[in-house]
Design a protein around this motif. Structure first.
Motif, mmCIF file in Angstrom:
data_model
loop_
_atom_site.group_PDB
_atom_site.id
_atom_site.type_symbol
_atom_site.label_atom_id
_atom_site.label_comp_id
_atom_site.label_asym_id
_atom_site.label_seq_id
_atom_site.Cartn_x
_atom_site.Cartn_y
_atom_site.Cartn_z
ATOM 1 N N ARG A 46 0.681 -1.276 0.017
ATOM 2 C CA ARG A 46 -0.192 0.047 0.035
ATOM 3 C C ARG A 46 0.847 1.370 0.046
ATOM 4 N NH1 ARG A 46 -4.912 -0.345 2.579
ATOM 5 N NH2 ARG A 46 -5.152 1.796 1.886
ATOM 6 N N ASN A 47 0.578 2.419 -0.752
ATOM 7 C CA ASN A 47 1.107 3.506 -0.576
ATOM 8 C C ASN A 47 0.524 4.393 0.376
ATOM 9 O OD1 ASN A 47 1.439 6.568 -1.493
ATOM 10 N ND2 ASN A 47 2.645 5.296 -2.979
ATOM 11 N N SER A 48 1.274 5.232 0.795
ATOM 12 C CA SER A 48 0.806 6.271 2.188
ATOM 13 C C SER A 48 -0.225 7.107 1.627
ATOM 14 C CB SER A 48 2.129 6.911 2.592
ATOM 15 O OG SER A 48 2.646 7.498 1.708
ATOM 16 N N ARG A 49 -0.345 7.263 0.513
ATOM 17 C CA ARG A 49 -1.378 8.423 -0.092
ATOM 18 C C ARG A 49 -2.441 7.653 -0.462
ATOM 19 N NH1 ARG A 49 1.338 10.783 -4.945
ATOM 20 N NH2 ARG A 49 2.433 8.903 -4.874
ATOM 21 N N ASP A 50 -2.557 6.449 -0.515
ATOM 22 C CA ASP A 50 -3.867 5.677 -0.959
ATOM 23 C C ASP A 50 -5.095 6.111 -0.473
ATOM 24 O OD1 ASP A 50 -2.485 2.171 -1.167
ATOM 25 O OD2 ASP A 50 -2.280 3.941 -2.579
ATOM 26 N N CYS A 51 -6.059 6.114 -1.176
ATOM 27 C CA CYS A 51 -7.444 6.468 -0.954
ATOM 28 C C CYS A 51 -8.088 5.253 -1.050
ATOM 29 C CB CYS A 51 -7.898 7.666 -1.557
ATOM 30 S SG CYS A 51 -9.704 8.076 -1.016
ATOM 31 N N MET A 52 -9.107 4.907 -0.142
ATOM 32 C CA MET A 52 -10.061 3.590 -0.446
ATOM 33 C C MET A 52 -11.257 4.317 -0.773
ATOM 34 S SD MET A 52 -7.877 0.929 0.240
ATOM 35 C CE MET A 52 -9.188 -0.073 0.391
ATOM 36 N N GLU A 53 -12.010 3.472 -1.789
ATOM 37 C CA GLU A 53 -13.198 4.175 -2.211
ATOM 38 C C GLU A 53 -14.041 2.858 -2.469
ATOM 39 O OE1 GLU A 53 -11.796 7.957 -4.787
ATOM 40 O OE2 GLU A 53 -11.679 5.893 -5.789
ATOM 41 N N ALA A 93 -18.282 6.836 -2.191
ATOM 42 C CA ALA A 93 -17.603 7.469 -1.129
ATOM 43 C C ALA A 93 -16.188 7.114 -1.033
ATOM 44 C CB ALA A 93 -18.300 6.959 0.402
ATOM 45 N N ALA A 94 -15.331 7.971 -0.432
ATOM 46 C CA ALA A 94 -13.772 7.766 -0.424
ATOM 47 C C ALA A 94 -13.546 8.176 0.926
ATOM 48 C CB ALA A 94 -13.196 8.625 -1.330
ATOM 49 N N ILE A 95 -12.323 7.374 1.461
ATOM 50 C CA ILE A 95 -11.576 7.852 2.778
ATOM 51 C C ILE A 95 -10.093 7.653 2.678
ATOM 52 C CG2 ILE A 95 -11.884 5.305 3.589
ATOM 53 C CD1 ILE A 95 -12.530 6.637 6.302
ATOM 54 N N ASP A 96 -9.458 8.757 3.147
ATOM 55 C CA ASP A 96 -7.948 8.754 2.725
ATOM 56 C C ASP A 96 -7.331 8.251 4.097
ATOM 57 O OD1 ASP A 96 -7.522 12.398 3.482
ATOM 58 O OD2 ASP A 96 -7.902 10.652 4.883
ATOM 59 N N ARG A 97 -6.113 8.154 4.390
ATOM 60 C CA ARG A 97 -5.503 7.588 5.361
ATOM 61 C C ARG A 97 -5.746 8.186 6.699
ATOM 62 N NH1 ARG A 97 -1.957 2.939 5.472
ATOM 63 N NH2 ARG A 97 -1.663 2.148 3.231
ATOM 64 N N GLU A 135 -6.340 -3.231 10.458
ATOM 65 C CA GLU A 135 -6.634 -4.321 9.871
ATOM 66 C C GLU A 135 -7.012 -4.406 8.093
ATOM 67 O OE1 GLU A 135 -9.365 -4.986 13.827
ATOM 68 O OE2 GLU A 135 -10.393 -4.776 11.859
ATOM 69 N N ASN A 136 -6.427 -3.345 7.664
ATOM 70 C CA ASN A 136 -6.505 -3.190 6.121
ATOM 71 C C ASN A 136 -8.003 -3.453 5.616
ATOM 72 O OD1 ASN A 136 -3.941 -2.498 5.421
ATOM 73 N ND2 ASN A 136 -3.487 -4.678 5.668
ATOM 74 N N SER A 137 -9.028 -3.087 6.371
ATOM 75 C CA SER A 137 -10.360 -3.117 6.140
ATOM 76 C C SER A 137 -10.899 -1.821 5.792
ATOM 77 C CB SER A 137 -11.028 -3.898 7.385
ATOM 78 O OG SER A 137 -10.519 -5.081 7.432
ATOM 79 N N LEU A 138 -11.982 -1.940 4.984
ATOM 80 C CA LEU A 138 -12.850 -0.815 4.758
ATOM 81 C C LEU A 138 -14.387 -1.274 4.416
ATOM 82 C CD1 LEU A 138 -12.865 1.995 3.077
ATOM 83 C CD2 LEU A 138 -13.300 0.667 1.077
ATOM 84 N N TYR A 139 -15.124 -0.293 5.005
ATOM 85 C CA TYR A 139 -16.689 -0.444 5.337
ATOM 86 C C TYR A 139 -17.399 0.316 4.548
ATOM 87 C CZ TYR A 139 -14.678 -3.144 9.280
ATOM 88 O OH TYR A 139 -13.923 -4.235 10.087
ATOM 89 N N LEU A 140 -18.797 -0.102 4.420
ATOM 90 C CA LEU A 140 -19.726 0.993 3.771
ATOM 91 C C LEU A 140 -20.812 0.334 4.332
ATOM 92 C CD1 LEU A 140 -20.266 3.203 1.757
ATOM 93 C CD2 LEU A 140 -21.112 1.487 -0.053
ATOM 94 N N VAL A 153 -8.900 1.448 -5.198
ATOM 95 C CA VAL A 153 -8.076 2.224 -4.474
ATOM 96 C C VAL A 153 -7.404 3.181 -5.582
ATOM 97 C CG1 VAL A 153 -5.362 2.214 -3.889
ATOM 98 C CG2 VAL A 153 -7.018 0.488 -3.185
ATOM 99 N N ASP A 154 -7.480 4.731 -5.072
ATOM 100 C CA ASP A 154 -6.656 5.503 -5.715
ATOM 101 C C ASP A 154 -5.820 6.490 -5.014
ATOM 102 O OD1 ASP A 154 -9.087 8.211 -6.690
ATOM 103 O OD2 ASP A 154 -8.155 7.843 -4.988
ATOM 104 N N ARG A 155 -5.231 7.415 -5.671
ATOM 105 C CA ARG A 155 -4.217 8.356 -4.826
ATOM 106 C C ARG A 155 -4.672 9.632 -4.699
ATOM 107 N NH1 ARG A 155 1.106 6.411 -7.923
ATOM 108 N NH2 ARG A 155 -0.472 5.686 -9.275
ATOM 109 N N GLY A 156 -5.904 9.848 -4.835
ATOM 110 C CA GLY A 156 -6.403 11.350 -4.532
ATOM 111 C C GLY A 156 -7.670 11.279 -4.451
ATOM 112 N N CYS A 157 -8.423 10.374 -3.864
ATOM 113 C CA CYS A 157 -9.957 10.437 -3.594
ATOM 114 C C CYS A 157 -10.844 11.328 -4.532
ATOM 115 C CB CYS A 157 -9.917 11.114 -2.076
ATOM 116 S SG CYS A 157 -9.331 10.062 -0.536
#
Length: 121
Positions: free
Chosen positions: A28-35, A49-53, A75-80, A97-101
């Protein structure tokens, strides 16, 4: 390479709630945004929706209010969470995953395989 696996989809009655889970693995990159994105039958894929680190969240205007994105970074987990779900929420929901949300499919680096949500009235 990042691997994303969604779960939690299924059949739901309108008016109910649902929580989707995405587990990420790999570098994972420190700038990763999960979406979260979704794609309804016959429709284009749209951002939800998106959430950054740091935990800053972004919602597509039409999704604000009933959708809540959250994460458990350790836990490397994302919820919606989806509340007061309607038949119009029927779609395949994808983790990304992207790097800018940016909530734009064109800027996504990695996609999960998707999880189907079907809402009956």
């Amino acid at each position: 390479q990042v691997h994303l696996v969604e779960s939690g989809g299924g059949s739901v009655q309108a008016g109910g709630s649902l929580t989707l889970l995405c587990v990420a693995s790999g570098a994972r990159n420190s700038r990763d945004c999960m979406e979260w994105f979704r794609q309804a039958p016959g429709q284009e894929r749209e951002g939800v929706a998106a959430i950054d680190r740091d935990g800053t969240t972004t919602y597509t205007d039409s999704m604000a209010g009933r959708f809540t994105i959250s994460q458990a970074v350790a836990e490397n987990s994302l919820y919606l969470q989806v509340n007061n779900i309607t038949p119009e929420d029927t779609a395949i929901y994808y983790c990304a995953v992207d790097r800018g949300c940016q909530l734009d499919s064109d800027y996504v680096d990695y996609w999960g395989q998707g999880t189907q949500v079907t809402v009956s009235s």
